[in-house]
Design an enzyme around this catalytic site. Structure first.
Site, PDB file in Angstrom:
ATOM      1  N   GLY A   1      -8.777  -8.878  -1.191  1.00 50.81           N
ATOM      2  CA  GLY A   1      -8.742  -8.511  -2.598  1.00 50.81           C
ATOM      3  C   GLY A   1      -7.380  -8.769  -3.219  1.00 50.81           C
ATOM      4  O   GLY A   1      -7.270  -9.317  -4.325  1.00 50.81           O
ATOM      5  N   ASP A   2      -6.319  -8.399  -2.493  1.00 51.10           N
ATOM      6  CA  ASP A   2      -4.962  -8.627  -2.978  1.00 51.10           C
ATOM      7  C   ASP A   2      -4.660 -10.117  -3.093  1.00 51.10           C
ATOM      8  O   ASP A   2      -4.099 -10.576  -4.100  1.00 51.10           O
ATOM      9  CB  ASP A   2      -3.955  -7.979  -2.024  1.00 51.10           C
ATOM     10  CG  ASP A   2      -4.000  -6.468  -2.079  1.00 51.10           C
ATOM     11  OD1 ASP A   2      -3.669  -5.900  -3.124  1.00 51.10           O
ATOM     12  OD2 ASP A   2      -4.359  -5.854  -1.059  1.00 51.10           O
ATOM     13  N   THR A   3      -5.001 -10.881  -2.065  1.00 54.47           N
ATOM     14  CA  THR A   3      -4.646 -12.298  -2.081  1.00 54.47           C
ATOM     15  C   THR A   3      -5.472 -13.077  -3.101  1.00 54.47           C
ATOM     16  O   THR A   3      -4.972 -14.037  -3.700  1.00 54.47           O
ATOM     17  CB  THR A   3      -4.793 -12.918  -0.688  1.00 54.47           C
ATOM     18  OG1 THR A   3      -6.092 -12.648  -0.163  1.00 54.47           O
ATOM     19  CG2 THR A   3      -3.767 -12.342   0.268  1.00 54.47           C
TER      20      THR A   3
END
Length: 396
Positions: A181-183
């Site tokens: 999700g972050d990347t």
């Protein structure tokens, strides 16, 4: 700039260019993953990235990862300069404003409202620097009823639909194994920044890139929404298979596991030949894509019974001979010793003052004329580049 030294397990080529974003200045104010990975991508493409860190404390990412000496920082902070700035003080806020006034891109991944609280309102920053592009990465975006909520990668994955479909059907939702999700949010933030640079070339004006965790996940969810809206179908957890797509699974070998994707008619016929069971390709239960999907479980059993009699290398040789899409399930050790990784320099060794050198993924994607590169290792000391950046950017 430094040369990267290859070995038999990893290799690298001399750095011959400065990257497509040479001359672009980036101020990174984020921490952990979502903001800093965006900075890593821009830095890999040639941008000069000044990372603002709290004096003495720095980005918590410095301490994340496995092992006695965590190495994740060496990857996510490569091609960056560490500048110690206390954003909670008036002096630090003024230094930040001065640097941002000289920047092309600002990256931040704080909760919405934090910049404004630190007297760094984007409206004021863009008034002082009309060409400024501000990448704002957050859990839910800068607007909407959830905007002020604290966001985290896993929460964005859950809201965006990812977690609901990952894992075995009889167990709780699983995570990807990486902070996807972050990347993803960072990658879409980078894409937005590149698009905004092109728009600025035409108009002279910068803009705000609003990249959210949940929307970035939603973007890669294929036809999940229209499948429900039009057909009433909700995707569920299905483990290692895609429903109605067969054979396409990870199959057991006598010494490991191997992934085969032979769901197309012609490819399945070649697999049947490799198995020594050519009659499977004309069997009414398996002759067509739709038929194989209806008999997925029993077909997987047939394929698995066959692969379990072979070693991975034996199976791989057959798949190559019969041109069936297939491959080993790699771990880090496999990657570092694979000849294709070596030939394409997918892994490079970066000099490190503490560890000697650190193998890590190269820069991707590959550009033929202005390739990305790892021009400098991650800064190991908080604020080690403060004087250099202030002198070069602000003539202090």
């Amino acid at each position: 700039m430094f040369d990267l030294t290859g070995t038999t397990s990893t290799s690298s080529a001399p750095i011959t260019g400065k990257g497509a974003l040479d001359g672009i200045r980036v101020v990174e104010m984020g921490q952990l993953i979502a903001g800093p990975f965006c900075g890593q991508l821009l830095g890999d493409m040639g941008a000069e990235v000044a990372k603002l860190e709290s004096p003495g404390v720095g980005d918590p990412m410095r301490h994340w990862g496995q092992g006695e000496i965590p190495t994740w920082w060496r990857v996510i902070a490569r091609n960056k300069y560490s500048v110690a700035v206390d954003l909670r003080s008036e002096e630090g806020q003024q230094t930040a404003r001065d640097l941002i006034a000289k920047a092309d891109i600002l990256i931040e991944n704080f909760r919405p409202g934090t910049l404004e609280k630190w007297n760094l309102n984007p409206v004021d920053l863009m008034a002082a620097n009309p060409g400024l592009i501000i990448v704002r990465v957050s859990g839910y975006g800068q607007t909407g009823p959830y905007a002020s909520r604290a966001g985290f990668g896993g929460i964005g994955e859950a809201m965006g639909g990812w977690r609901a479909i990952v894992g075995e059907p009889d167990r709780a939702p699983s995570r990807m194994g990486v902070s996807i999700g972050d990347t993803l949010a960072a990658t879409y933030g980078c894409m937005g920044a590149l698009a905004a640079l092109e728009a600025r070339r035409k108009t002279g004006r910068g803009q705000i890139v609003d990249s959210t965790l949940y929307e970035s996940v939603l973007q890669v969810m294929e036809s999940l929404v229209p499948e429900y809206a039009i057909n009433g179908h909700k995707r569920t957890r299905t483990g290692s298979v895609l429903p109605k797509i067969a054979p396409s699974n990870v199959y057991p070998c006598s010494d490991g596991e191997y992934l085969i994707g032979a769901n197309q008619d012609a490819v399945f016929a070649r697999l049947a030949q490799a198995m020594g069971q050519p009659e499977l390709a004309t069997d009414a239960r398996y002759a067509t894509h739709l038929a194989r999907g209806e008999h997925q479980t029993e077909l997987d059993q047939i394929v698995g019974d066959w692969t379990s009699t072979l070693k991975v290398q034996e199976l791989e040789d057959l798949m190559i001979e019969y041109a069936v899409p297939a491959g080993r399930v790699y771990d880090a050790e496999d990657m570092m010793n694979d000849p294709h990784f070596v030939a394409r320099e997918a892994i490079v060794r970066v000099p490190d003052a503490v560890l000697g050198e650190v193998p890590m993924q190269n820069t991707f994607p590959r550009l033929s004329d202005t390739p990305g590169s790892i021009r400098r290792p991650a800064p190991l000391e908080v604020g080690q580049d403060t004087s250099e950046i202030l002198e070069r950017w602000l003539a202090r």
